[in-house]
Scaffold this motif. Structure first.
Motif, PDB file in Angstrom:
ATOM      1  N   ARG A  58       0.836  -1.205   0.000  1.00  0.00           N
ATOM      2  CA  ARG A  58       0.000   0.000   0.000  1.00  0.00           C
ATOM      3  C   ARG A  58       0.873   1.258   0.000  1.00  0.00           C
ATOM      4  O   ARG A  58       0.602   2.221  -0.702  1.00  0.00           O
ATOM      5  N   ARG A  59       1.951   1.214   0.796  1.00  0.00           N
ATOM      6  CA  ARG A  59       2.863   2.348   0.857  1.00  0.00           C
ATOM      7  C   ARG A  59       3.523   2.580  -0.499  1.00  0.00           C
ATOM      8  O   ARG A  59       3.638   3.719  -0.964  1.00  0.00           O
ATOM      9  N   ALA A  60       3.935   1.491  -1.158  1.00  0.00           N
ATOM     10  CA  ALA A  60       4.560   1.607  -2.483  1.00  0.00           C
ATOM     11  C   ALA A  60       3.575   2.223  -3.475  1.00  0.00           C
ATOM     12  O   ALA A  60       3.953   3.098  -4.263  1.00  0.00           O
ATOM     13  N   ASP A  61       2.317   1.782  -3.426  1.00  0.00           N
ATOM     14  CA  ASP A  61       1.288   2.352  -4.316  1.00  0.00           C
ATOM     15  C   ASP A  61       1.139   3.848  -4.081  1.00  0.00           C
ATOM     16  O   ASP A  61       1.034   4.635  -5.019  1.00  0.00           O
ATOM     17  N   GLU A  62       1.121   4.230  -2.804  1.00  0.00           N
ATOM     18  CA  GLU A  62       0.978   5.649  -2.470  1.00  0.00           C
ATOM     19  C   GLU A  62       2.140   6.471  -3.022  1.00  0.00           C
ATOM     20  O   GLU A  62       1.942   7.555  -3.561  1.00  0.00           O
ATOM     21  N   ILE A  63       3.359   5.940  -2.857  1.00  0.00           N
ATOM     22  CA  ILE A  63       4.537   6.674  -3.350  1.00  0.00           C
ATOM     23  C   ILE A  63       4.482   6.791  -4.867  1.00  0.00           C
ATOM     24  O   ILE A  63       4.730   7.864  -5.421  1.00  0.00           O
ATOM     25  N   PRO A  70      12.638 -14.255   3.122  1.00  0.00           N
ATOM     26  CA  PRO A  70      12.264 -14.132   1.700  1.00  0.00           C
ATOM     27  C   PRO A  70      11.302 -12.973   1.433  1.00  0.00           C
ATOM     28  O   PRO A  70      11.405 -12.300   0.404  1.00  0.00           O
ATOM     29  N   LEU A  71      10.399 -12.724   2.368  1.00  0.00           N
ATOM     30  CA  LEU A  71       9.470 -11.601   2.208  1.00  0.00           C
ATOM     31  C   LEU A  71      10.242 -10.279   2.175  1.00  0.00           C
ATOM     32  O   LEU A  71       9.994  -9.416   1.316  1.00  0.00           O
ATOM     33  N   GLU A  72      11.184 -10.109   3.102  1.00  0.00           N
ATOM     34  CA  GLU A  72      11.951  -8.863   3.153  1.00  0.00           C
ATOM     35  C   GLU A  72      12.804  -8.687   1.900  1.00  0.00           C
ATOM     36  O   GLU A  72      13.000  -7.565   1.429  1.00  0.00           O
ATOM     37  N   ALA A  73      13.339  -9.792   1.377  1.00  0.00           N
ATOM     38  CA  ALA A  73      14.143  -9.713   0.149  1.00  0.00           C
ATOM     39  C   ALA A  73      13.264  -9.171  -0.981  1.00  0.00           C
ATOM     40  O   ALA A  73      13.686  -8.300  -1.746  1.00  0.00           O
ATOM     41  N   ARG A  74      12.013  -9.667  -1.058  1.00  0.00           N
ATOM     42  CA  ARG A  74      11.099  -9.233  -2.120  1.00  0.00           C
ATOM     43  C   ARG A  74      10.727  -7.761  -1.923  1.00  0.00           C
ATOM     44  O   ARG A  74      10.782  -6.968  -2.860  1.00  0.00           O
ATOM     45  N   VAL A  75      10.347  -7.405  -0.690  1.00  0.00           N
ATOM     46  CA  VAL A  75       9.970  -6.017  -0.397  1.00  0.00           C
ATOM     47  C   VAL A  75      11.150  -5.080  -0.695  1.00  0.00           C
ATOM     48  O   VAL A  75      10.963  -4.005  -1.270  1.00  0.00           O
ATOM     49  N   GLY A  76      12.357  -5.516  -0.338  1.00  0.00           N
ATOM     50  CA  GLY A  76      13.553  -4.709  -0.586  1.00  0.00           C
ATOM     51  C   GLY A  76      13.787  -4.488  -2.078  1.00  0.00           C
ATOM     52  O   GLY A  76      14.085  -3.363  -2.500  1.00  0.00           O
ATOM     53  N   ARG A  77      13.644  -5.562  -2.872  1.00  0.00           N
ATOM     54  CA  ARG A  77      13.826  -5.437  -4.328  1.00  0.00           C
ATOM     55  C   ARG A  77      12.785  -4.497  -4.911  1.00  0.00           C
ATOM     56  O   ARG A  77      13.084  -3.655  -5.765  1.00  0.00           O
ATOM     57  N   GLU A  78      11.531  -4.620  -4.439  1.00  0.00           N
ATOM     58  CA  GLU A  78      10.454  -3.767  -4.973  1.00  0.00           C
ATOM     59  C   GLU A  78      10.679  -2.301  -4.598  1.00  0.00           C
ATOM     60  O   GLU A  78      10.392  -1.401  -5.385  1.00  0.00           O
ATOM     61  N   HIS A  85      13.582  -0.914  -4.137  1.00  0.00           N
ATOM     62  CA  HIS A  85      14.675  -0.444  -4.989  1.00  0.00           C
ATOM     63  C   HIS A  85      14.137  -0.080  -6.380  1.00  0.00           C
ATOM     64  O   HIS A  85      14.409   1.002  -6.904  1.00  0.00           O
ATOM     65  N   ARG A  86      13.349  -0.980  -6.949  1.00  0.00           N
ATOM     66  CA  ARG A  86      12.753  -0.770  -8.270  1.00  0.00           C
ATOM     67  C   ARG A  86      11.904   0.501  -8.276  1.00  0.00           C
ATOM     68  O   ARG A  86      12.001   1.348  -9.150  1.00  0.00           O
ATOM     69  N   LEU A  87      11.045   0.619  -7.259  1.00  0.00           N
ATOM     70  CA  LEU A  87      10.176   1.792  -7.121  1.00  0.00           C
ATOM     71  C   LEU A  87      11.010   3.076  -7.084  1.00  0.00           C
ATOM     72  O   LEU A  87      10.677   4.068  -7.750  1.00  0.00           O
ATOM     73  N   THR A  88      12.096   3.060  -6.303  1.00  0.00           N
ATOM     74  CA  THR A  88      12.918   4.267  -6.156  1.00  0.00           C
ATOM     75  C   THR A  88      13.560   4.636  -7.491  1.00  0.00           C
ATOM     76  O   THR A  88      13.567   5.813  -7.879  1.00  0.00           O
ATOM     77  N   VAL A  89      14.090   3.636  -8.192  1.00  0.00           N
ATOM     78  CA  VAL A  89      14.680   3.883  -9.521  1.00  0.00           C
ATOM     79  C   VAL A  89      13.624   4.498 -10.446  1.00  0.00           C
ATOM     80  O   VAL A  89      13.879   5.499 -11.124  1.00  0.00           O
ATOM     81  N   ASP A  90      12.426   3.916 -10.446  1.00  0.00           N
ATOM     82  CA  ASP A  90      11.353   4.383 -11.341  1.00  0.00           C
ATOM     83  C   ASP A  90      10.953   5.820 -11.034  1.00  0.00           C
ATOM     84  O   ASP A  90      10.885   6.657 -11.932  1.00  0.00           O
ATOM     85  N   VAL A  97      21.390   4.607  -5.540  1.00  0.00           N
ATOM     86  CA  VAL A  97      20.017   4.345  -5.096  1.00  0.00           C
ATOM     87  C   VAL A  97      20.035   3.479  -3.830  1.00  0.00           C
ATOM     88  O   VAL A  97      19.301   3.745  -2.862  1.00  0.00           O
ATOM     89  N   GLN A  98      20.895   2.458  -3.828  1.00  0.00           N
ATOM     90  CA  GLN A  98      21.000   1.603  -2.636  1.00  0.00           C
ATOM     91  C   GLN A  98      21.443   2.417  -1.423  1.00  0.00           C
ATOM     92  O   GLN A  98      20.883   2.273  -0.335  1.00  0.00           O
ATOM     93  N   ALA A  99      22.457   3.265  -1.614  1.00  0.00           N
ATOM     94  CA  ALA A  99      22.944   4.080  -0.496  1.00  0.00           C
ATOM     95  C   ALA A  99      21.828   4.983   0.024  1.00  0.00           C
ATOM     96  O   ALA A  99      21.685   5.187   1.231  1.00  0.00           O
ATOM     97  N   THR A 100      21.014   5.511  -0.897  1.00  0.00           N
ATOM     98  CA  THR A 100      19.886   6.358  -0.484  1.00  0.00           C
ATOM     99  C   THR A 100      18.943   5.590   0.438  1.00  0.00           C
ATOM    100  O   THR A 100      18.539   6.091   1.496  1.00  0.00           O
ATOM    101  N   LEU A 101      18.612   4.361   0.056  1.00  0.00           N
ATOM    102  CA  LEU A 101      17.677   3.576   0.863  1.00  0.00           C
ATOM    103  C   LEU A 101      18.306   3.155   2.195  1.00  0.00           C
ATOM    104  O   LEU A 101      17.633   3.155   3.231  1.00  0.00           O
TER     105      LEU A 101
END
Lengths: 198, 198
Positions: B72-77, B130-138, B140-145, B160-164
């Motif tokens: 939900r947070r990712a959608d909002e951003i 595994p959930l955190e790995a997925r959330v982390g990848r998403e 990162h992707r969201l931030t790049v986008d 981007v990684q350093a930013t997060l």
């Protein structure tokens, strides 16, 4: 009288030291809820009576432990950094590795357990906030010193702060899995950035 | 038959949603140890039976809550970032503010409670990693986008990684006291850095 008092004081100090190290060790191994005063006294090999004599509450013990170990860690970093020779590149490289080790080690994890517990424990929080402010200032000062950075230069203060906040974030990213390879790559890039700032 | 089933499914979804939001809310308010399934069911206004039907264990409930709210947070951003116009400076400025808000908000704090608890709870950790790995990848992707960054350019991925990681560190620094003024200064400097990287 001095001859009698000194060994007594030494024994007291040794007992305190054992308790403080056992506290960090138990926070690291068992987390906040598992690191009870009973478990800590057992691990330290100290009687409950002696423990209560030195640290009457769990909060007193935990706060003294975080402070004591933060000071010890700072001393270690200063000692290791004092042996550094070489140019700025080498200094930044080595200092950031030293700091990254500190932010992924048991003391960081133990301190994080205490921070998170303090968030919902007003009494612990009130005692921890001034201590953390002091530890944070000392960590900043230490980092400036061992980097040989000049804070009167614009951007240097923020660069050092960003380094410490980044390292805190990397410490949290390392909580559940070994984040070492990713961290090494990221630190390599950050070292290049930091050299252009300081 | 569809007419009967659909309202039932809608009610189920509404119940799940209430439980997931109450879980994050209770983790934020009471911490891991205080956010028991009983407290959460009460806060959601859902019977223990209905709660157990949807989420048979505390771990299942907590993991579903962290995942649901992260999405939900990712959608909002994404939605807020989609309205951004202006040049790169303005985009970096606004996106970093959006992200900094996310990393100091209740969901970050609730997730941190779960990460720290999972460190010393092998069962929860195995499910969370595994959930955190997925959330982390998403994330990162969201931030790049939303930054409109080009990861094929050298250094962009690390930037981007350093930013997060920096934002995660700033989130932890905000746990016990309002770190807002210091964070604003530091972010202003970081935005300038990031613009030269991406």
């Amino acid at each position: 009288m001095t001859a009698v008092r000194e060994p007594q004081q030494e024994r007291s100090r040794a007992t305190q030291q054992r308790l403080l190290e056992a506290t960090v060790d138990c926070l690291f191994r068992y987390g906040w809820s598992g690191a009870t005063t009973t478990v800590i006294a057992e691990r330290a090999g100290v009687s409950r009576g002696a423990q209560l004599h030195h640290y009457p509450t769990r909060a007193a013990l935990v706060l003294a432990a975080v402070q004591h170990l933060a000071e010890r860690r700072a001393d270690e970093i200063r000692t290791e950094a004092a042996t550094l020779t070489g140019d700025l590149h080498e200094r930044v490289d080595k200092v950031l590795d030293l700091l990254a080790n500190a932010f992924t080690g048991p003391l960081f994890v133990a301190a994080l357990e205490v921070w998170v517990a303090a968030r919902t424990d007003p009494e612990l929080r009130d005692a921890l906030v001034p201590l953390e402010a002091r530890v944070g200032r000392e960590m900043h000062r230490l980092t400036v010193d061992v980097l040989g950075a000049d804070e009167s230069k614009p951007g240097v203060r923020e660069g050092v702060q960003a380094t410490l906040d980044l390292l805190r974030g990397l410490g949290v990213a390392n909580l559940l899995t070994d984040d070492g390879p990713r961290r090494a790559q990221l630190l390599a890039a950050w070292k290049q950035q930091l050299i252009t700032i300081i």
